[in-house]
Scaffold this motif. Structure first.
Motif, PDB file in Angstrom:
ATOM      1  N   GLN A 266       0.814  -1.212   0.000  1.00 32.41           N
ATOM      2  CA  GLN A 266       0.000   0.000   0.000  1.00 32.41           C
ATOM      3  C   GLN A 266       0.853   1.269   0.000  1.00 32.41           C
ATOM      4  N   ALA A 267       0.313   2.293  -0.637  1.00 28.95           N
ATOM      5  CA  ALA A 267       0.980   3.596  -0.672  1.00 28.95           C
ATOM      6  C   ALA A 267      -0.048   4.680  -0.957  1.00 28.95           C
ATOM      7  N   ASP A 268       0.274   5.886  -0.498  1.00 28.41           N
ATOM      8  CA  ASP A 268      -0.585   7.035  -0.803  1.00 28.41           C
ATOM      9  C   ASP A 268      -0.314   7.539  -2.215  1.00 28.41           C
ATOM     10  N   ILE A 269       0.951   7.396  -2.633  1.00 29.18           N
ATOM     11  CA  ILE A 269       1.374   7.915  -3.942  1.00 29.18           C
ATOM     12  C   ILE A 269       2.317   6.905  -4.591  1.00 29.18           C
ATOM     13  N   VAL A 270       2.162   6.704  -5.895  1.00 30.97           N
ATOM     14  CA  VAL A 270       3.075   5.869  -6.667  1.00 30.97           C
ATOM     15  C   VAL A 270       3.755   6.737  -7.726  1.00 30.97           C
ATOM     16  N   LEU A 271       5.066   6.667  -7.765  1.00 26.03           N
ATOM     17  CA  LEU A 271       5.856   7.393  -8.759  1.00 26.03           C
ATOM     18  C   LEU A 271       6.669   6.379  -9.548  1.00 26.03           C
ATOM     19  N   SER A 272       6.551   6.405 -10.862  1.00 27.63           N
ATOM     20  CA  SER A 272       7.331   5.487 -11.685  1.00 27.63           C
ATOM     21  C   SER A 272       8.478   6.195 -12.388  1.00 27.63           C
ATOM     22  N   ARG A 288      -5.017   4.076 -18.537  1.00 20.87           N
ATOM     23  CA  ARG A 288      -3.827   4.504 -19.268  1.00 20.87           C
ATOM     24  C   ARG A 288      -4.062   5.846 -19.956  1.00 20.87           C
ATOM     25  N   SER A 289      -3.100   6.739 -19.839  1.00 26.04           N
ATOM     26  CA  SER A 289      -3.233   8.080 -20.435  1.00 26.04           C
ATOM     27  C   SER A 289      -2.911   8.103 -21.920  1.00 26.04           C
ATOM     28  N   TYR A 290      -2.105   7.123 -22.385  1.00 28.01           N
ATOM     29  CA  TYR A 290      -1.657   7.140 -23.772  1.00 28.01           C
ATOM     30  C   TYR A 290      -1.882   5.778 -24.425  1.00 28.01           C
ATOM     31  N   SER A 291      -2.389   5.815 -25.640  1.00 25.75           N
ATOM     32  CA  SER A 291      -2.706   4.592 -26.375  1.00 25.75           C
ATOM     33  C   SER A 291      -1.463   4.026 -27.051  1.00 25.75           C
ATOM     34  N   GLU A 292      -1.570   2.788 -27.522  1.00 26.06           N
ATOM     35  CA  GLU A 292      -0.468   2.197 -28.283  1.00 26.06           C
ATOM     36  C   GLU A 292      -0.203   2.999 -29.550  1.00 26.06           C
ATOM     37  N   PHE A 442       5.894  20.824 -22.834  1.00 18.91           N
ATOM     38  CA  PHE A 442       4.498  20.435 -22.592  1.00 18.91           C
ATOM     39  C   PHE A 442       3.981  19.422 -23.605  1.00 18.91           C
ATOM     40  N   LEU A 443       4.735  19.180 -24.674  1.00 17.62           N
ATOM     41  CA  LEU A 443       4.309  18.217 -25.688  1.00 17.62           C
ATOM     42  C   LEU A 443       4.841  16.808 -25.409  1.00 17.62           C
ATOM     43  N   ARG A 444       5.533  16.635 -24.301  1.00 18.73           N
ATOM     44  CA  ARG A 444       6.007  15.309 -23.905  1.00 18.73           C
ATOM     45  C   ARG A 444       4.983  14.655 -22.965  1.00 18.73           C
ATOM     46  N   PRO A 445       5.049  13.339 -22.775  1.00 19.12           N
ATOM     47  CA  PRO A 445       4.156  12.683 -21.810  1.00 19.12           C
ATOM     48  C   PRO A 445       4.277  13.354 -20.438  1.00 19.12           C
ATOM     49  N   LYS A 446       3.147  13.470 -19.759  1.00 16.05           N
ATOM     50  CA  LYS A 446       3.067  14.276 -18.543  1.00 16.05           C
ATOM     51  C   LYS A 446       3.671  13.592 -17.312  1.00 16.05           C
ATOM     52  N   LEU A 447       4.155  14.435 -16.413  1.00 14.76           N
ATOM     53  CA  LEU A 447       4.686  13.941 -15.140  1.00 14.76           C
ATOM     54  C   LEU A 447       3.575  13.378 -14.252  1.00 14.76           C
ATOM     55  N   LYS A 448       2.367  13.867 -14.457  1.00 14.15           N
ATOM     56  CA  LYS A 448       1.228  13.462 -13.629  1.00 14.15           C
ATOM     57  C   LYS A 448       0.213  12.727 -14.493  1.00 14.15           C
ATOM     58  N   SER A 449      -0.260  11.568 -14.021  1.00 16.27           N
ATOM     59  CA  SER A 449      -1.248  10.801 -14.781  1.00 16.27           C
ATOM     60  C   SER A 449      -2.513  11.615 -15.010  1.00 16.27           C
ATOM     61  N   LYS A 451      -5.298  10.115 -15.796  1.00 18.72           N
ATOM     62  CA  LYS A 451      -6.429   9.220 -15.520  1.00 18.72           C
ATOM     63  C   LYS A 451      -6.496   8.731 -14.066  1.00 18.72           C
ATOM     64  N   VAL A 452      -5.350   8.682 -13.401  1.00 19.51           N
ATOM     65  CA  VAL A 452      -5.292   8.089 -12.058  1.00 19.51           C
ATOM     66  C   VAL A 452      -4.729   9.110 -11.063  1.00 19.51           C
ATOM     67  N   LYS A 453      -5.468   9.370 -10.018  1.00 23.48           N
ATOM     68  CA  LYS A 453      -5.012  10.306  -8.993  1.00 23.48           C
ATOM     69  C   LYS A 453      -3.858   9.682  -8.205  1.00 23.48           C
ATOM     70  N   ASN A 454      -2.893  10.531  -7.846  1.00 27.07           N
ATOM     71  CA  ASN A 454      -1.733  10.137  -7.034  1.00 27.07           C
ATOM     72  C   ASN A 454      -0.767   9.194  -7.757  1.00 27.07           C
ATOM     73  N   LEU A 455      -0.834   9.170  -9.092  1.00 28.11           N
ATOM     74  CA  LEU A 455       0.132   8.419  -9.897  1.00 28.11           C
ATOM     75  C   LEU A 455       0.963   9.406 -10.712  1.00 28.11           C
ATOM     76  N   PHE A 456       2.271   9.287 -10.596  1.00 24.75           N
ATOM     77  CA  PHE A 456       3.184  10.226 -11.248  1.00 24.75           C
ATOM     78  C   PHE A 456       4.281   9.458 -12.000  1.00 24.75           C
ATOM     79  N   PHE A 457       4.974  10.205 -12.890  1.00 22.30           N
ATOM     80  CA  PHE A 457       6.027   9.619 -13.731  1.00 22.30           C
ATOM     81  C   PHE A 457       7.253  10.526 -13.727  1.00 22.30           C
ATOM     82  N   THR A 458       8.404   9.931 -13.934  1.00 24.92           N
ATOM     83  CA  THR A 458       9.630  10.710 -14.085  1.00 24.92           C
ATOM     84  C   THR A 458      10.563   9.943 -15.017  1.00 24.92           C
ATOM     85  N   GLY A 459      11.551  10.648 -15.580  1.00 20.99           N
ATOM     86  CA  GLY A 459      12.512   9.964 -16.443  1.00 20.99           C
ATOM     87  C   GLY A 459      12.551  10.488 -17.855  1.00 20.99           C
TER      88      GLY A 459
END
Length: 488
Positions: A266-272, A288-292, A442-449, A451-459
């Motif tokens: 369990q976690a309050d926030i997930v960062l990938s 999923r925020s982005y399609s194939e 701003f034209l790159r995939p977003k740091l914040k999902s 579609k899903v609250k408390n899901l974030f991305f980095t890299g």
């Protein structure tokens, strides 16, 4: 309010983010699928030889300084840096090479001996590149890519025309000698796109090269990984290896943690910090925020064929970093981006870390890695790997005028299939998504999902883009977004 945060992956961006998030007072745990940390920047050891498996160029030292300064630390608290001189050498044929020195004045002298009048043009070119660097690396890249308005500043307004020209066009407008042109076009390859497709504004990479120089951590780039790991542990981060994430758990459009070995952590926030595309496959499709189709339409930076080689003698007529541009630069670029296939005559890069670091190889021996940029997603077989090793090692012997094939103690290859297996890299890409005009900020995939609250991305597939300094910045940006979401 203290939150429990899970970070997927332990590459530079994930490690950096963990430090900022722990500094904020959160409980942070990193889960890494491999046995060791570092992601693409892992280390490989064999028979007394040591290799960095990924990044090998330490550029933009100011970004590393800014990162450690955020924790009242300095890079020197964790590792020692050596400025390389020459920074690197570029080979164009037998006894035909240009060495790039460790300061701009000396580089101007080199240029002038090759093309009359080019030293003054180079000074003006690098002055403009420094101006862009000050705008981009000291300001713009520290913005989270949420809105196009982030790019509109009084400074960028004066540079607007540079977003509609290309690095290649500007270089060729100022310089005529093809060898000098290739040297000036080379740095933007770190951004993952062709110079003919990269906006002129990105010539700030030339200032990173000629203005700030090429450095080397005393015993390799893994020194930096170890340094940030030590900082993270000092801040209270927990790191767990051999932990494969099976699923990101979502309830009512809010992430509640991850599944590892069938167990819900369990976690309050997930960062990938793992590959963005792969991370989204850990979600059910509606989340999923982005399609194939979206991923298929993106321009990805190259994959690579790497060889880690141990030699039983010292290699002559080379320096630490060596670029082999003795074949058609443009044709190889076409084979990567326009008509993806194995290149008939590949450019390649050879790195000899034991030239600088005596611990990288046993005494009297040499550690080396060779790299061929390749199109992502192409066929990868052992037979092709062997064929291409033979191609480049034969050319290496001819150009540097020495025999080395019979001095190989061992070699380990790493290519597209390994990038997929070890890093879940989309199409086996090595450097992420290219920084083309339509894949910037701003034209790159977003740091914040979306579609899903408390899901974030980095890299490297998100803001600001490929490379180690951008990865550190990406970790800072996402940590700031998470902090804002916690307070709101």
């Amino acid at each position: 309010m203290k939150k429990t945060i899970i970070i997927i992956g332990s590459g530079f961006s994930a490690l950096a983010a963990s430090c900022y998030l722990a500094q904020q007072g959160n409980s942070v745990t990193i889960y890494e699928k491999n046995e060791t940390i570092g992601g693409r920047a892992r280390q490989f050891k064999k028979d007394g030889f040591t290799f960095d498996m990924g990044p090998s160029w330490y550029w933009m030292p100011d970004v590393f300084e800014r990162f450690f300064n955020d924790f009242n630390k300095k890079p020197s608290d964790y590792y020692e840096l050596i400025k390389l001189n020459p920074a690197y050498r570029v080979y164009f044929g037998v006894e035909d090479f240009i060495s790039i020195c460790d300061n701009l004045e000396a580089i101007q002298t080199t240029f002038e001996t090759i093309e009359t009048g080019s030293s003054k043009k180079l000074a003006a070119f690098i002055k403009e590149a420094k101006s862009n660097y000050d705008i981009a690396i000291k300001d713009l890249v520290y913005r989270p890519g949420v809105s196009p308005l982030e790019l509109i500043t009084p400074q960028t307004a004066l540079k607007l025309n540079q977003f509609f020209s290309t690095v290649s066009r500007d270089v060729r407008k100022n310089f005529k000698n093809e060898r000098l042109i290739q040297i000036l076009e080379f740095p933007v390859l770190f951004l993952g796109a062709k110079p003919t497709k990269t906006p002129s504004f990105y010539n700030f990479m030339n200032y990173a090269d000629f203005g700030l120089g090429t450095w080397h951590p005393k015993t390799g780039m893994f020194d930096v990984v170890r340094g940030i790991e030590k900082l993270a542990l000092e801040l209270g981060v927990t790191i767990k290896t051999n932990s494969v994430i099976e699923k990101i758990v979502v309830t009512n459009k809010i992430t509640t943690g991850v599944l590892i070995d069938g167990k819900h952590i369990q976690a309050d926030i997930v960062l990938s910090g793992a590959d963005y595309h792969h991370t989204e496959t850990l979600l059910d499709k509606p989340h999923r925020s982005y399609s194939e189709a979206y991923w298929e339409s993106r321009t990805f930076a190259p994959s690579s064929l790497l060889f880690f080689v141990g030699f039983d003698k010292k290699i002559e007529n080379t320096t630490h970093h060596n670029l082999f541009f003795d074949v058609d630069f443009n044709q190889h670029a076409i084979d990567i981006y326009d008509q993806p296939k194995w290149p008939e005559a590949p450019l390649f890069y050879a790195n000899f870390p034991s030239k600088t670091d005596e611990t990288a190889a046993p005494k009297g021996m040499e550690s080396a890695f060779f790299l061929i940029p390749l199109a992502p997603g192409i066929k990868d077989t052992e037979a092709l790997r062997e064929e291409y090793f033979e191609k480049i090692i034969t050319r290496f012997e001819q150009i540097t005028q020495q025999k080395i094939k019979n001095n190989i103690i061992f070699k380990k290859s790493f290519c597209k299939n390994d990038f997929v297996a070890d890093y879940n890299a989309y199409k086996g890409n090595a450097y992420g998504m290219a920084n083309t005009l339509l894949q910037t900020a701003f034209l790159r995939p977003k740091l914040k999902s979306k579609k899903v609250k408390n899901l974030f991305f980095t890299g490297q597939l998100t803001v600001p883009g490929p490379g180690v300094p951008p990865a550190l910045i990406s970790g800072k940006l996402v940590a700031e977004l998470i902090h804002k979401s916690i307070r709101s």
